[in-house]
Design a protein around this motif. Structure first.
Motif, PDB file in Angstrom:
ATOM      1  N   CYS A  11       0.770  -1.182   0.000  1.00  0.00           N
ATOM      2  CA  CYS A  11      -0.044  -0.011   0.122  1.00  0.00           C
ATOM      3  C   CYS A  11       0.850   1.152  -0.185  1.00  0.00           C
ATOM      4  N   ARG A  12       0.617   1.992  -0.802  1.00  0.00           N
ATOM      5  CA  ARG A  12       1.433   3.441  -1.204  1.00  0.00           C
ATOM      6  C   ARG A  12       0.612   4.554  -1.123  1.00  0.00           C
ATOM      7  N   SER A  13      -0.724   4.300  -0.105  1.00  0.00           N
ATOM      8  CA  SER A  13      -1.560   5.569  -0.186  1.00  0.00           C
ATOM      9  C   SER A  13      -0.899   6.788   0.765  1.00  0.00           C
ATOM     10  N   CYS A  14      -0.085   6.156   1.594  1.00  0.00           N
ATOM     11  CA  CYS A  14       0.504   7.467   2.386  1.00  0.00           C
ATOM     12  C   CYS A  14       1.829   7.990   1.665  1.00  0.00           C
ATOM     13  N   THR A  15       1.522   8.767   0.682  1.00  0.00           N
ATOM     14  CA  THR A  15       2.476   9.101  -0.245  1.00  0.00           C
ATOM     15  C   THR A  15       3.738   9.947   0.430  1.00  0.00           C
ATOM     16  N   LYS A  60     -12.482   2.689   5.717  1.00  0.00           N
ATOM     17  CA  LYS A  60     -13.258   2.264   4.633  1.00  0.00           C
ATOM     18  C   LYS A  60     -12.477   1.178   4.117  1.00  0.00           C
ATOM     19  N   MET A  61     -13.068   0.072   4.149  1.00  0.00           N
ATOM     20  CA  MET A  61     -12.348  -1.150   3.844  1.00  0.00           C
ATOM     21  C   MET A  61     -13.079  -1.906   2.699  1.00  0.00           C
ATOM     22  N   VAL A  62     -12.276  -2.173   1.677  1.00  0.00           N
ATOM     23  CA  VAL A  62     -12.646  -2.895   0.513  1.00  0.00           C
ATOM     24  C   VAL A  62     -12.554  -4.376   1.068  1.00  0.00           C
ATOM     25  N   VAL A  63     -13.999  -5.062   0.831  1.00  0.00           N
ATOM     26  CA  VAL A  63     -13.697  -6.388   1.329  1.00  0.00           C
ATOM     27  C   VAL A  63     -13.554  -7.262   0.059  1.00  0.00           C
ATOM     28  N   ALA A  64     -12.711  -8.324   0.021  1.00  0.00           N
ATOM     29  CA  ALA A  64     -12.441  -9.290  -1.027  1.00  0.00           C
ATOM     30  C   ALA A  64     -12.173 -10.839  -0.352  1.00  0.00           C
ATOM     31  N   GLY A  65     -11.362 -11.541  -1.086  1.00  0.00           N
ATOM     32  CA  GLY A  65     -10.937 -12.883  -0.603  1.00  0.00           C
ATOM     33  C   GLY A  65     -12.361 -13.736  -0.508  1.00  0.00           C
ATOM     34  N   THR A  66     -12.413 -14.615   0.210  1.00  0.00           N
ATOM     35  CA  THR A  66     -13.267 -15.538   0.408  1.00  0.00           C
ATOM     36  C   THR A  66     -14.219 -15.501   1.699  1.00  0.00           C
ATOM     37  N   VAL A  67     -15.174 -16.309   1.744  1.00  0.00           N
ATOM     38  CA  VAL A  67     -16.087 -16.076   3.167  1.00  0.00           C
ATOM     39  C   VAL A  67     -15.222 -16.598   4.474  1.00  0.00           C
ATOM     40  N   GLN A  68     -14.428 -17.628   4.108  1.00  0.00           N
ATOM     41  CA  GLN A  68     -13.716 -18.296   5.190  1.00  0.00           C
ATOM     42  C   GLN A  68     -12.292 -17.271   5.321  1.00  0.00           C
ATOM     43  N   GLN A  69     -11.975 -16.790   4.325  1.00  0.00           N
ATOM     44  CA  GLN A  69     -10.751 -15.836   4.530  1.00  0.00           C
ATOM     45  C   GLN A  69     -10.780 -14.300   3.838  1.00  0.00           C
ATOM     46  N   PRO A  70     -11.524 -13.726   4.266  1.00  0.00           N
ATOM     47  CA  PRO A  70     -11.991 -12.379   3.862  1.00  0.00           C
ATOM     48  C   PRO A  70     -10.614 -11.684   4.064  1.00  0.00           C
ATOM     49  N   THR A  71     -10.563 -10.598   3.019  1.00  0.00           N
ATOM     50  CA  THR A  71      -9.513  -9.470   3.208  1.00  0.00           C
ATOM     51  C   THR A  71     -10.235  -8.032   3.324  1.00  0.00           C
ATOM     52  N   LEU A  72      -9.699  -7.190   4.435  1.00  0.00           N
ATOM     53  CA  LEU A  72     -10.348  -6.090   4.535  1.00  0.00           C
ATOM     54  C   LEU A  72      -9.231  -5.001   4.351  1.00  0.00           C
ATOM     55  N   GLY A  73      -9.441  -4.145   3.151  1.00  0.00           N
ATOM     56  CA  GLY A  73      -8.274  -3.305   2.802  1.00  0.00           C
ATOM     57  C   GLY A  73      -8.725  -2.521   1.561  1.00  0.00           C
ATOM     58  N   LEU A  84      -5.470  -4.939   4.961  1.00  0.00           N
ATOM     59  CA  LEU A  84      -4.960  -3.952   5.602  1.00  0.00           C
ATOM     60  C   LEU A  84      -5.424  -3.659   7.030  1.00  0.00           C
ATOM     61  N   ARG A  85      -5.902  -4.892   7.648  1.00  0.00           N
ATOM     62  CA  ARG A  85      -6.445  -4.606   8.897  1.00  0.00           C
ATOM     63  C   ARG A  85      -5.672  -3.805  10.156  1.00  0.00           C
ATOM     64  N   ASP A  86      -4.449  -4.255   9.712  1.00  0.00           N
ATOM     65  CA  ASP A  86      -3.369  -3.559  10.800  1.00  0.00           C
ATOM     66  C   ASP A  86      -2.968  -2.109  10.327  1.00  0.00           C
ATOM     67  N   CYS A  87      -3.653  -1.372   9.538  1.00  0.00           N
ATOM     68  CA  CYS A  87      -3.328  -0.084   9.032  1.00  0.00           C
ATOM     69  C   CYS A  87      -2.949   0.759  10.254  1.00  0.00           C
ATOM     70  N   ALA A  88      -1.729   1.573  10.421  1.00  0.00           N
ATOM     71  CA  ALA A  88      -1.554   2.423  11.585  1.00  0.00           C
ATOM     72  C   ALA A  88      -2.251   3.747  11.694  1.00  0.00           C
ATOM     73  N   LEU A  89      -2.983   4.251  10.633  1.00  0.00           N
ATOM     74  CA  LEU A  89      -3.764   5.322  10.653  1.00  0.00           C
ATOM     75  C   LEU A  89      -4.985   5.088  11.521  1.00  0.00           C
ATOM     76  N   HIS A  90      -5.561   3.890  11.478  1.00  0.00           N
ATOM     77  CA  HIS A  90      -6.854   3.750  12.132  1.00  0.00           C
ATOM     78  C   HIS A  90      -6.802   4.065  13.704  1.00  0.00           C
TER      79      HIS A  90
END
Length: 379
Positions: A11-15, A60-73, A84-90
């Protein structure tokens, strides 16, 4: 601030992350001064700083992956999820909530939306934390198919996250890069998240806008209140008022305040806050800001106008109306100094006298700037 996602190029959102924080803020102020021309007579107040991490009150988390292993980021270039659920900005509350919400996704069998394949249900998780640590959780779904399952799992969600106050489903059926849709289904008895800032409590509904940095937002409202109190107007408009942040902070005895906002939900929230605070002199209108102003003769304008527009600025029509009006002062809160400079050029008799950069968005090039304008005769 160290970020393992940035270091791994996930992730390079924090430019501006590699730039020391003091240099970030100094660069933002230089950028703003350059755009505004730093005219004579304009006093720059010290910038308002933010914590470098854990300052975001909204995930604001995009949800992807699978039901058993969703990604939030976020999604990568191929449309696959990056967790990115461990994002240091939250904020700490958001950081603690995201793993529990990932388990709810699995327990309620919410199939993450697969962008490349255009199938699945759950598109986003939107989570907001109040200053008191309460949470609003919104599930953005493609349809209402999973609403019944979410209702069934609501007790489990609240058991895992006792600080949850509002839970809702937003329906966004279209396959396009839009965060949310128009339809909202609230699943809890509470429909608003109280946002307590100093002595003012704002009510945030699911589709209402609120600044993502609570401490800096509170400083912004205090700055506006100080400017308004010093100007001592008897009448104030707050255009683009949202849930009433500026209007409710500057309202008080002997002062009539009208807030104008196109969102009926936000207006309902502002009215609730005014009623709870006993602010009889504060009224709110659901209307488009420019249209509202243009229906009023310039000589009937209030003593002072607060404007807090989106990034596009107030535009030539409203700027022209303010220039022709009898308003003695304008407080302009801007998230885009480029459009701010354009709007100020269209109001030559409203001269900037004080300005302040507020670092609402550390680690990025974005910032908020508040400017106090006072009317002067143009030679």
């Amino acid at each position: 601030m160290q970020c393992h996602y940035y270091d791994a190029a996930l992730c390079r959102s924090c430019t501006l992350l590699p730039t020391p924080y003091a240099e970030q803020v100094a660069g933002k102020e230089r950028h703003c001064r350059t755009l505004l021309g730093d005219p004579a007579g304009l006093a720059w107040l010290p910038p308002v700083l933010s914590p470098e991490a854990r300052f975001r009150n909204k995930a604001k988390m995009v949800v992807a992956g699978t039901v058993q292993q969703p990604t939030l980021g976020i999604l990568d270039a191929d449309g696959h999820g990056v967790d990115l659920r461990d994002c240091a900005l939250h904020s700490p509350g958001l950081h603690a909530a995201l793993p529990a919400l990932a388990r709810v996704v699995t327990g309620a069998a919410l199939t993450p939306y697969d962008v490349p394949a255009r199938r699945g249900e759950l598109k986003h998780l939107l989570v907001t934390e109040s200053p008191d640590g309460e949470l609003m959780v919104r599930f953005v779904l493609r349809s209402t198919e999973a609403v019944a399952r979410l209702r069934k799992h609501l007790p489990a969600l609240r058991a895992a996250l006792p600080r949850v106050r509002v839970v809702s489903v937003n329906v966004q059926p279209e396959h396009k890069a839009v965060l949310e849709g128009e339809r909202e289904i609230v699943l809890t008895a509470d429909e608003t998240l109280p946002m307590r800032l100093d002595a003012v409590t704002l009510h945030l509904r699911p589709q209402s806008f609120f600044q993502t940095n609570t401490p800096v937002a509170a400083a912004l409202y205090r700055q506006a209140r100080d400017w308004v109190d010093a100007a001592a107007p008897s009448s104030v408009w707050d255009l683009y008022c949202g849930v009433g942040g500026f209007a409710l902070h500057v309202a008080g005895p002997g002062r009539d305040v009208v807030g104008v906002e196109v969102s009926t939900e936000a207006v309902a929230s502002a009215q609730l806050s005014a009623s709870e605070a006993g602010l009889a002199g504060a009224a709110f209108v659901a209307d488009e800001a420019t249209a509202f102003a243009l229906r009023t003769q310039p000589h009937e304008a209030p003593d002072l106008v607060v404007v807090n527009p989106p990034r596009r600025g107030i535009g030539p029509e409203l700027a022209g109306w303010l220039e022709a009006s009898r308003a003695r002062h304008v407080v302009y809160s801007s998230c885009n100094a480029v459009t701010l400079a354009r709007d100020l050029a269209a109001m030559p008799s409203l001269v900037p006298v004080q300005a302040r950069v507020l670092d609402m968005f550390p680690q990025t090039s974005h910032y908020e700037v508040a400017v106090l304008l006072a009317r002067h005769a143009v030679p």
